[in-house]
Design a protein around this motif. Structure first.
Motif, PDB file in Angstrom:
ATOM      1  N   UNK A  97      13.514  -9.730   8.053  1.00  0.00           N
ATOM      2  CA  UNK A  97      13.451  -9.893   6.504  1.00  0.00           C
ATOM      3  C   UNK A  97      14.698 -10.248   5.703  1.00  0.00           C
ATOM      4  N   UNK A  98      14.465 -10.771   4.772  1.00  0.00           N
ATOM      5  CA  UNK A  98      15.680 -11.433   3.781  1.00  0.00           C
ATOM      6  C   UNK A  98      15.307 -11.856   2.662  1.00  0.00           C
ATOM      7  N   UNK A 136       8.501  -1.257   1.120  1.00  0.00           N
ATOM      8  CA  UNK A 136       8.650  -2.351  -0.047  1.00  0.00           C
ATOM      9  C   UNK A 136       9.745  -2.158  -0.926  1.00  0.00           C
ATOM     10  N   UNK A 137      10.197  -2.947  -1.281  1.00  0.00           N
ATOM     11  CA  UNK A 137      11.585  -3.121  -2.310  1.00  0.00           C
ATOM     12  C   UNK A 137      11.132  -3.833  -3.686  1.00  0.00           C
ATOM     13  N   UNK A 187      13.795  -0.897   9.012  1.00  0.00           N
ATOM     14  CA  UNK A 187      12.689  -0.033   8.611  1.00  0.00           C
ATOM     15  C   UNK A 187      11.231  -0.069   8.972  1.00  0.00           C
ATOM     16  N   UNK A 188      11.044  -1.357   9.718  1.00  0.00           N
ATOM     17  CA  UNK A 188       9.942  -1.827  10.207  1.00  0.00           C
ATOM     18  C   UNK A 188       9.224  -1.257  11.402  1.00  0.00           C
ATOM     19  N   UNK A 189       8.232  -1.130  11.529  1.00  0.00           N
ATOM     20  CA  UNK A 189       7.172  -0.664  12.599  1.00  0.00           C
ATOM     21  C   UNK A 189       7.490  -1.668  13.939  1.00  0.00           C
ATOM     22  N   UNK A 229       0.908  -0.955   0.069  1.00  0.00           N
ATOM     23  CA  UNK A 229       0.139  -0.004  -0.029  1.00  0.00           C
ATOM     24  C   UNK A 229       0.918   1.173   0.162  1.00  0.00           C
ATOM     25  N   UNK A 230       0.964   2.096  -0.983  1.00  0.00           N
ATOM     26  CA  UNK A 230       1.495   3.227  -1.105  1.00  0.00           C
ATOM     27  C   UNK A 230       3.167   2.954  -0.969  1.00  0.00           C
ATOM     28  N   UNK A 231       3.761   2.210  -1.414  1.00  0.00           N
ATOM     29  CA  UNK A 231       4.943   1.836  -1.303  1.00  0.00           C
ATOM     30  C   UNK A 231       5.462   1.170  -0.009  1.00  0.00           C
ATOM     31  N   UNK A 232       4.630   0.861   0.540  1.00  0.00           N
ATOM     32  CA  UNK A 232       4.840   0.176   2.015  1.00  0.00           C
ATOM     33  C   UNK A 232       4.263  -1.439   2.060  1.00  0.00           C
ATOM     34  N   UNK A 233       4.968  -2.251   2.589  1.00  0.00           N
ATOM     35  CA  UNK A 233       4.616  -3.355   2.681  1.00  0.00           C
ATOM     36  C   UNK A 233       3.866  -3.532   4.094  1.00  0.00           C
ATOM     37  N   UNK A 234       2.636  -4.149   3.930  1.00  0.00           N
ATOM     38  CA  UNK A 234       1.725  -4.127   5.073  1.00  0.00           C
ATOM     39  C   UNK A 234       1.498  -5.506   5.550  1.00  0.00           C
TER      40      UNK A 234
END
Length: 263
Positions: free
Chosen positions: A220-221, A250-251, A232-234, A199-204
């Protein structure tokens, strides 16, 4: 909130566990302890050292006991004491008493506090290095010296007092540091990812089955076997009554995610 009326109606045979809090007490990253942070009176059998806390505020060892905790930090050096009823003290006499600083901060950085004298959460903990000694409740009045004190209704009947005035002199010892990571109790549920979207360049990620005494983030990996903490994660507190959402950047490359405890 902490500076209420003096403890009243103490049985003269109750015992006072006296100790001092240092204004230099800190969290694991070196930041000063927040006003309202908690200290806990713990007990272990004779000849044993307290084994540590579970993240839910209980003792790791069934032989140890978390007698009570209270939000005693006021941002400066000051003496404190826990008042233990005579019957409870008699039951525990001969064991080892200690006081611990506990890091109860939530994801927003504020202390979680206590309920029924047990910390709502323990992220990390550390022993208070000042001398812990026992006196009778008859010394309560002279200890308080007319100052106001914190009063906490106690599951065990114990109470905690924090004096407004700082201790007269610094003994030169370093303050306590809440550096020891608490254990995740066996009763903790395993978080489950129920939804993933960009969503809007963010992975949720939507996550179920979390517990309130842990804060969650992401690892992540590029493969499931090479995951590292995602900076970068919440960081989001668990909520057993509802799903939580954790977001990260998001990448363009493929990534795998795992929900992990934020330490």
């Amino acid at each position: 909130m902490m500076l209420l009326s003096c403890i009243a109606f103490a049985d003269i045979e109750d015992k006072l566990i006296n100790f001092s809090i240092s204004g230099s007490d800190c969290y694991a990253d070196g930041t000063p302890v927040m006003v309202g942070e908690c200290y806990a009176l713990v007990w272990s059998p004779q000849g044993k050292t307290f084994s540590g806390f579970n993240a839910d505020g209980t003792a790791v060892s069934s032989g140890d006991r978390v007698v009570m905790a209270a939000p005693l930090a006021i941002g400066k050096d000051h003496p404190c004491q826990f008042q233990v009823p005579k019957d409870e003290y008699a039951e525990l006499e001969g064991g080892e008493w200690a006081v611990c600083l506990v890091d109860t901060r939530k994801a927003d950085g504020t202390p979680a506090g206590v309920v029924d004298d047990v910390p709502l959460r323990v992220n990390r903990w550390g022993f208070v290095g000042s001398n812990v000694n026992v006196s009778s409740a008859s010394a309560l009045t002279s200890f308080l010296g007319g100052s106001k004190s914190a009063k906490s209704p106690a599951r065990s009947g114990a109470k905690a007092a924090s004096v407004e005035e700082p201790i007269p002199e610094d003994d030169g010892e370093a303050g306590a540091c809440a550096s020891e990571l608490s254990a995740v109790p066996a009763t903790a549920t395993t978080p489950q990812i129920t939804k993933f979207e960009i969503v809007n360049g963010r992975a949720k990620l939507t996550v179920a089955d979390t517990v309130p005494y842990l804060t969650y983030t992401l690892s992540a990996g590029e493969t499931p076997f090479a995951l590292a903490t995602d900076a970068a994660a919440d960081a989001v507190d668990g909520n057993p009554g509802a799903e939580i959402e954790i977001e990260t950047d998001a990448t363009d490359t493929t990534r795998f995610f795992r929900v992990t405890r934020a330490e």
